[in-house]
Design a protein around this motif. Structure first.
Motif, PDB file in Angstrom:
ATOM      1  N   GLY A  85     -65.248 -74.969 -15.626  1.00  0.00           N
ATOM      2  CA  GLY A  85     -66.501 -74.308 -15.964  1.00  0.00           C
ATOM      3  C   GLY A  85     -66.470 -73.654 -17.325  1.00  0.00           C
ATOM      4  O   GLY A  85     -65.473 -73.726 -18.052  1.00  0.00           O
ATOM      5  N   PHE A  86     -67.551 -72.970 -17.621  1.00  0.00           N
ATOM      6  CA  PHE A  86     -67.748 -72.383 -18.943  1.00  0.00           C
ATOM      7  C   PHE A  86     -66.719 -71.291 -19.255  1.00  0.00           C
ATOM      8  O   PHE A  86     -66.092 -71.277 -20.306  1.00  0.00           O
ATOM      9  CB  PHE A  86     -69.171 -71.820 -18.977  1.00  0.00           C
ATOM     10  CG  PHE A  86     -69.497 -71.102 -20.223  1.00  0.00           C
ATOM     11  CD1 PHE A  86     -69.710 -71.799 -21.393  1.00  0.00           C
ATOM     12  CD2 PHE A  86     -69.584 -69.728 -20.241  1.00  0.00           C
ATOM     13  CE1 PHE A  86     -70.013 -71.141 -22.548  1.00  0.00           C
ATOM     14  CE2 PHE A  86     -69.884 -69.077 -21.387  1.00  0.00           C
ATOM     15  CZ  PHE A  86     -70.107 -69.774 -22.540  1.00  0.00           C
ATOM     16  N   LEU A  87     -66.515 -70.366 -18.310  1.00  0.00           N
ATOM     17  CA  LEU A  87     -65.643 -69.219 -18.571  1.00  0.00           C
ATOM     18  C   LEU A  87     -64.186 -69.633 -18.740  1.00  0.00           C
ATOM     19  O   LEU A  87     -63.488 -69.137 -19.626  1.00  0.00           O
ATOM     20  CB  LEU A  87     -65.764 -68.191 -17.436  1.00  0.00           C
ATOM     21  CG  LEU A  87     -66.971 -67.270 -17.556  1.00  0.00           C
ATOM     22  CD1 LEU A  87     -67.074 -66.361 -16.350  1.00  0.00           C
ATOM     23  CD2 LEU A  87     -66.876 -66.429 -18.823  1.00  0.00           C
ATOM     24  N   THR A  88     -63.730 -70.558 -17.865  1.00  0.00           N
ATOM     25  CA  THR A  88     -62.328 -70.958 -17.975  1.00  0.00           C
ATOM     26  C   THR A  88     -62.097 -71.862 -19.187  1.00  0.00           C
ATOM     27  O   THR A  88     -60.964 -72.128 -19.547  1.00  0.00           O
ATOM     28  CB  THR A  88     -61.851 -71.671 -16.697  1.00  0.00           C
ATOM     29  OG1 THR A  88     -62.801 -72.688 -16.388  1.00  0.00           O
ATOM     30  CG2 THR A  88     -61.716 -70.708 -15.542  1.00  0.00           C
ATOM     31  N   GLY A  89     -63.184 -72.298 -19.804  1.00  0.00           N
ATOM     32  CA  GLY A  89     -63.043 -73.139 -21.000  1.00  0.00           C
ATOM     33  C   GLY A  89     -63.025 -72.323 -22.279  1.00  0.00           C
ATOM     34  O   GLY A  89     -62.952 -72.870 -23.375  1.00  0.00           O
ATOM     35  N   LEU A  90     -63.079 -70.972 -22.150  1.00  0.00           N
ATOM     36  CA  LEU A  90     -63.108 -70.096 -23.330  1.00  0.00           C
ATOM     37  C   LEU A  90     -61.787 -70.217 -24.097  1.00  0.00           C
ATOM     38  O   LEU A  90     -60.722 -70.036 -23.526  1.00  0.00           O
ATOM     39  CB  LEU A  90     -63.299 -68.648 -22.876  1.00  0.00           C
ATOM     40  CG  LEU A  90     -63.522 -67.623 -23.968  1.00  0.00           C
ATOM     41  CD1 LEU A  90     -64.888 -67.799 -24.599  1.00  0.00           C
ATOM     42  CD2 LEU A  90     -63.377 -66.224 -23.423  1.00  0.00           C
ATOM     43  N   GLY A  91     -61.867 -70.525 -25.358  1.00  0.00           N
ATOM     44  CA  GLY A  91     -60.638 -70.630 -26.144  1.00  0.00           C
ATOM     45  C   GLY A  91     -60.806 -71.604 -27.287  1.00  0.00           C
ATOM     46  O   GLY A  91     -61.920 -72.020 -27.607  1.00  0.00           O
ATOM     47  N   PHE A  92     -59.671 -71.937 -27.895  1.00  0.00           N
ATOM     48  CA  PHE A  92     -59.684 -72.868 -29.022  1.00  0.00           C
ATOM     49  C   PHE A  92     -58.892 -74.112 -28.656  1.00  0.00           C
ATOM     50  O   PHE A  92     -57.938 -74.046 -27.878  1.00  0.00           O
ATOM     51  CB  PHE A  92     -59.049 -72.209 -30.251  1.00  0.00           C
ATOM     52  CG  PHE A  92     -59.723 -70.926 -30.663  1.00  0.00           C
ATOM     53  CD1 PHE A  92     -60.968 -70.941 -31.266  1.00  0.00           C
ATOM     54  CD2 PHE A  92     -59.117 -69.695 -30.431  1.00  0.00           C
ATOM     55  CE1 PHE A  92     -61.592 -69.754 -31.642  1.00  0.00           C
ATOM     56  CE2 PHE A  92     -59.733 -68.510 -30.791  1.00  0.00           C
ATOM     57  CZ  PHE A  92     -60.968 -68.537 -31.398  1.00  0.00           C
ATOM     58  N   ARG A  93     -59.289 -75.221 -29.223  1.00  0.00           N
ATOM     59  CA  ARG A  93     -58.564 -76.479 -28.990  1.00  0.00           C
ATOM     60  C   ARG A  93     -58.201 -77.092 -30.345  1.00  0.00           C
ATOM     61  O   ARG A  93     -59.028 -77.119 -31.249  1.00  0.00           O
ATOM     62  CB  ARG A  93     -59.448 -77.470 -28.235  1.00  0.00           C
ATOM     63  CG  ARG A  93     -59.954 -76.960 -26.905  1.00  0.00           C
ATOM     64  CD  ARG A  93     -59.379 -77.744 -25.745  1.00  0.00           C
ATOM     65  NE  ARG A  93     -59.408 -76.960 -24.516  1.00  0.00           N
ATOM     66  CZ  ARG A  93     -60.431 -76.934 -23.676  1.00  0.00           C
ATOM     67  NH1 ARG A  93     -61.475 -77.681 -23.901  1.00  0.00           N
ATOM     68  NH2 ARG A  93     -60.398 -76.178 -22.600  1.00  0.00           N
ATOM     69  N   GLY A  94     -56.973 -77.558 -30.469  1.00  0.00           N
ATOM     70  CA  GLY A  94     -56.555 -78.293 -31.669  1.00  0.00           C
ATOM     71  C   GLY A  94     -56.743 -77.490 -32.943  1.00  0.00           C
ATOM     72  O   GLY A  94     -56.297 -76.348 -33.060  1.00  0.00           O
ATOM     73  N   LEU A  95     -57.479 -78.101 -33.881  1.00  0.00           N
ATOM     74  CA  LEU A  95     -57.658 -77.475 -35.197  1.00  0.00           C
ATOM     75  C   LEU A  95     -58.495 -76.203 -35.134  1.00  0.00           C
ATOM     76  O   LEU A  95     -58.488 -75.416 -36.093  1.00  0.00           O
ATOM     77  CB  LEU A  95     -58.311 -78.476 -36.154  1.00  0.00           C
ATOM     78  CG  LEU A  95     -57.443 -79.671 -36.561  1.00  0.00           C
ATOM     79  CD1 LEU A  95     -58.239 -80.630 -37.432  1.00  0.00           C
ATOM     80  CD2 LEU A  95     -56.193 -79.204 -37.315  1.00  0.00           C
ATOM     81  N   GLU A  96     -59.209 -76.029 -34.031  1.00  0.00           N
ATOM     82  CA  GLU A  96     -60.020 -74.803 -33.895  1.00  0.00           C
ATOM     83  C   GLU A  96     -59.156 -73.549 -34.008  1.00  0.00           C
ATOM     84  O   GLU A  96     -59.641 -72.491 -34.415  1.00  0.00           O
ATOM     85  CB  GLU A  96     -60.721 -74.792 -32.533  1.00  0.00           C
ATOM     86  CG  GLU A  96     -61.876 -75.771 -32.430  1.00  0.00           C
ATOM     87  CD  GLU A  96     -62.433 -75.859 -31.010  1.00  0.00           C
ATOM     88  OE1 GLU A  96     -63.260 -76.749 -30.776  1.00  0.00           O
ATOM     89  OE2 GLU A  96     -62.030 -75.070 -30.144  1.00  0.00           O
ATOM     90  N   TRP A  97     -57.871 -73.653 -33.656  1.00  0.00           N
ATOM     91  CA  TRP A  97     -56.978 -72.493 -33.744  1.00  0.00           C
ATOM     92  C   TRP A  97     -56.836 -71.980 -35.177  1.00  0.00           C
ATOM     93  O   TRP A  97     -56.457 -70.828 -35.386  1.00  0.00           O
ATOM     94  CB  TRP A  97     -55.584 -72.844 -33.194  1.00  0.00           C
ATOM     95  CG  TRP A  97     -55.542 -72.815 -31.701  1.00  0.00           C
ATOM     96  CD1 TRP A  97     -55.559 -73.886 -30.856  1.00  0.00           C
ATOM     97  CD2 TRP A  97     -55.499 -71.650 -30.860  1.00  0.00           C
ATOM     98  NE1 TRP A  97     -55.533 -73.466 -29.555  1.00  0.00           N
ATOM     99  CE2 TRP A  97     -55.491 -72.098 -29.523  1.00  0.00           C
ATOM    100  CE3 TRP A  97     -55.464 -70.277 -31.107  1.00  0.00           C
ATOM    101  CZ2 TRP A  97     -55.458 -71.232 -28.441  1.00  0.00           C
ATOM    102  CZ3 TRP A  97     -55.422 -69.406 -30.019  1.00  0.00           C
ATOM    103  CH2 TRP A  97     -55.417 -69.879 -28.706  1.00  0.00           C
ATOM    104  N   PHE A  98     -57.119 -72.819 -36.157  1.00  0.00           N
ATOM    105  CA  PHE A  98     -56.982 -72.375 -37.551  1.00  0.00           C
ATOM    106  C   PHE A  98     -58.180 -71.539 -38.017  1.00  0.00           C
ATOM    107  O   PHE A  98     -58.067 -70.780 -38.961  1.00  0.00           O
ATOM    108  CB  PHE A  98     -56.801 -73.580 -38.483  1.00  0.00           C
ATOM    109  CG  PHE A  98     -55.456 -74.230 -38.331  1.00  0.00           C
ATOM    110  CD1 PHE A  98     -54.330 -73.681 -38.924  1.00  0.00           C
ATOM    111  CD2 PHE A  98     -55.307 -75.374 -37.570  1.00  0.00           C
ATOM    112  CE1 PHE A  98     -53.085 -74.261 -38.768  1.00  0.00           C
ATOM    113  CE2 PHE A  98     -54.067 -75.966 -37.410  1.00  0.00           C
ATOM    114  CZ  PHE A  98     -52.947 -75.412 -38.009  1.00  0.00           C
ATOM    115  N   VAL A  99     -59.311 -71.718 -37.328  1.00  0.00           N
ATOM    116  CA  VAL A  99     -60.530 -71.027 -37.788  1.00  0.00           C
ATOM    117  C   VAL A  99     -60.390 -69.501 -37.727  1.00  0.00           C
ATOM    118  O   VAL A  99     -60.727 -68.811 -38.695  1.00  0.00           O
ATOM    119  CB  VAL A  99     -61.774 -71.529 -37.013  1.00  0.00           C
ATOM    120  CG1 VAL A  99     -63.020 -70.792 -37.462  1.00  0.00           C
ATOM    121  CG2 VAL A  99     -61.934 -73.027 -37.211  1.00  0.00           C
ATOM    122  N   PRO A 100     -59.869 -68.897 -36.632  1.00  0.00           N
ATOM    123  CA  PRO A 100     -59.736 -67.427 -36.631  1.00  0.00           C
ATOM    124  C   PRO A 100     -58.836 -66.891 -37.726  1.00  0.00           C
ATOM    125  O   PRO A 100     -58.955 -65.724 -38.102  1.00  0.00           O
ATOM    126  CB  PRO A 100     -59.138 -67.109 -35.251  1.00  0.00           C
ATOM    127  CG  PRO A 100     -59.132 -68.349 -34.479  1.00  0.00           C
ATOM    128  CD  PRO A 100     -59.454 -69.503 -35.352  1.00  0.00           C
TER     129      PRO A 100
END
Lengths: 295, 225
Positions: free
Chosen positions: A253-268
């Motif tokens: 679901g939506f809540l358990t999907g909260l987070g970053f995947r792959g290259l998204e980790w570089f954005v923060p």
């Protein structure tokens, strides 16, 4: 701005008293805002992913409803399947069986509905390949060859989902912008307080011939580095919190999907330099305003 | 170097002085005297552009002060050494760094000026106070430190507001000697003081002009000094 990271022997930063409550406040505010910004980013990415998935899943399937008198039903269904077999973009098509249709209607009519004797339209499930079908073309062909067949490409379900996703994305961007503005306001307040408390230092510097840019640099560097340090700590904490957030896989679901995947980790990781830049401009503007009071 | 022509200044509705004409030429030594509240400090502030006149014109190093921007004013101040009556310092910095502040602000290599600093601090009697913080100093020591800071850049003009107000007679004479020496090197000095004995002493050493600010006008003092 790069020069602000490389102190020189004539570096003006030491002219400002070393610390105080404004220093801690600036670092804390930057840290807290960075923490929130990371969560806003994670929420935005999660929203994007869920919306994309929903949208993709609905976009890759379509349903054809065939209404015809019972004796002609099988022939009409076969005609539709034949047409679908010739239609580009169709990966597979199959007519739903009585049991599947009964299961679909069960929530409204109960499990014992005699679908085989009722004049219920027959449903054909169409799965599209990656190129997709020309829905309008197929609709026209069905109308011409099988008048009782109606194509539903799920557009009316998909549209609100896409709109909701776009609004959520806009809200995410707006949240991050508000966080940046709030941080700018806090740094401005802290810088203004510091500038007021150090009015004597500024007066002495002007008296001995310091240019405004020199005085501004003394304060800007300090606040920028504080914001950078605070935001770095806040970002690391938030990323760690997100890393240990429960994730049950792609189809959750939506809540358990909260987070970053792959290259998204570089954005923060962009948040601390952005926070430093916000502090740079906020302090610069506050210092320039304060200097206008002193000749 | 600094010329005031028809300068007037008011605090609110209260007119402090008007039609002041003064020229600080290279090598000139001026005393500025007058009763308290006559506007001596204000006149000095006008000279280093901390205040802008209500009327008249100030020319500083050949330029109309009214046309100078803030950076130009800062640049002009690097050529003026100012000794404030209240001797402002940066309190968390050691005295030696405070005295070298003009060098630092001007981007000069103050490490190379260590010998000059040591001599200067010894000359004003603060040789052992290099690491002291300004709040730890007495009033007289602060005034001597302010004078040291004012002259460390070897400015073209020295503006001093009661620089001997809190020091004993011997130190007053030493400070005066320093100013006279600088004046002989071609520096222009404007010294506001109440101390008539100091003025008489200076006149014995240097051809000083004495100006008196009284009744809103600036006059040349006569033989009463």
């Amino acid at each position: 701005m790069i020069a602000l990271f490389t102190p020189s022997p004539t570096d003006p930063e030491r002219l400002v008293p070393p610390s105080g409550i404004t220093a801690q406040l600036t670092a804390f505010a930057a840290g807290a805002m960075a923490f929130l910004a990371v969560f806003a980013l994670a929420l935005m990415f999660a929203t994007n992913r869920v919306a994309d998935r929903w949208s993709a899943e609905l976009a890759q399937t379509a349903t054809i409803r065939v209404s015809a008198p019972a004796p002609q039903m099988a022939e009409q269904v076969q005609s539709v399947l034949t047409i679908l077999g010739q239609t580009p973009g169709v990966a597979s098509a199959r007519a739903m069986g009585d049991d599947e249709q009964r299961a679909l209607l069960a929530p409204w009519f109960g499990p014992d509905l005699p679908v085989e004797v009722l004049p219920i339209p027959r449903l054909i499930e169409v799965v599209e390949d990656s190129t997709g079908i020309d829905a309008e073309g197929l609709r026209l062909r069905l109308r011409a060859e099988v008048p009782g067949a109606v194509l539903d490409d799920h557009g009316r379900w998909r549209r609100p989902l896409i709109e909701a996703a776009e609004r959520l994305r806009t809200l995410g961007v707006l949240s991050i912008a508000l966080i940046a503005l709030t941080m700018a306001a806090m740094v401005t307040l802290a810088a203004s307080a510091s500038l007021s408390a150090n009015g004597k230092v500024i007066a002495v510097l002007r008296l001995v011939g310091a240019r405004d840019s020199y005085v501004i640099r003394a304060f800007v560097r300090r606040f920028m580095l504080r914001a950078l340090a605070g935001a770095s700590v806040g970002t690391v904490f938030a990323m760690a919190a997100i890393a240990v957030f429960p994730d049950s896989g792609r189809d959750t679901g939506f809540l358990t999907g909260l987070g970053f995947r792959g290259l998204e980790w570089f954005v923060p990781l962009l948040i601390p330099p952005v926070a430093a830049m916000v502090a740079f401009w906020a302090t610069r503007i506050a210092a320039a305003r304060k200097l206008r009071e002193i000749r | 170097m600094i010329e005031l022509s028809g300068v007037g200044y008011s605090y609110g509705d209260s007119r402090l002085f008007g039609d002041i004409t003064l020229s600080l030429a290279p090598g000139a030594f001026h005393f500025l005297t007058g009763p308290s509240g006559a506007g001596k400090t204000t006149l000095l502030k006008l000279c280093y552009l901390e205040l802008a006149p209500d009327e008249g014109q100030i020319d500083i190093f050949g330029k109309d002060a009214a046309a100078l921007n803030r950076d130009d004013i800062a640049k002009a101040r690097q050529r003026i050494g100012v000794v404030h009556q209240d001797c402002q310092f940066i309190d968390h910095m050691p005295l030696a760094e405070n005295i070298m502040l003009p060098l630092r602000v001007a981007g000069r290599d103050h490490a190379a000026e260590q010998n000059n600093l040591r001599d200067l601090m010894a000359w004003v009697g603060l040789g052992d106070k290099a690491d002291a913080l300004p709040p730890e100093l007495s009033g007289g020591e602060r005034q001597r430190a302010a004078l040291a800071r004012a002259v460390i850049m070897s400015p073209d003009v020295i503006l001093a507001d009661e620089p001997t107000g809190n020091v004993d007679w011997d130190m007053s004479l030493r400070l005066l000697t320093l100013l006279v020496e600088l004046n002989r090197m071609g520096k222009s000095v404007l010294l506001a003081t109440h101390d008539l004995a100091l003025i008489r002493q200076a006149k014995a050493q240097v051809p000083a002009r004495v100006l008196r600010l009284r009744d809103r006008v600036l006059q040349q003092a006569g033989s009463d000094l």
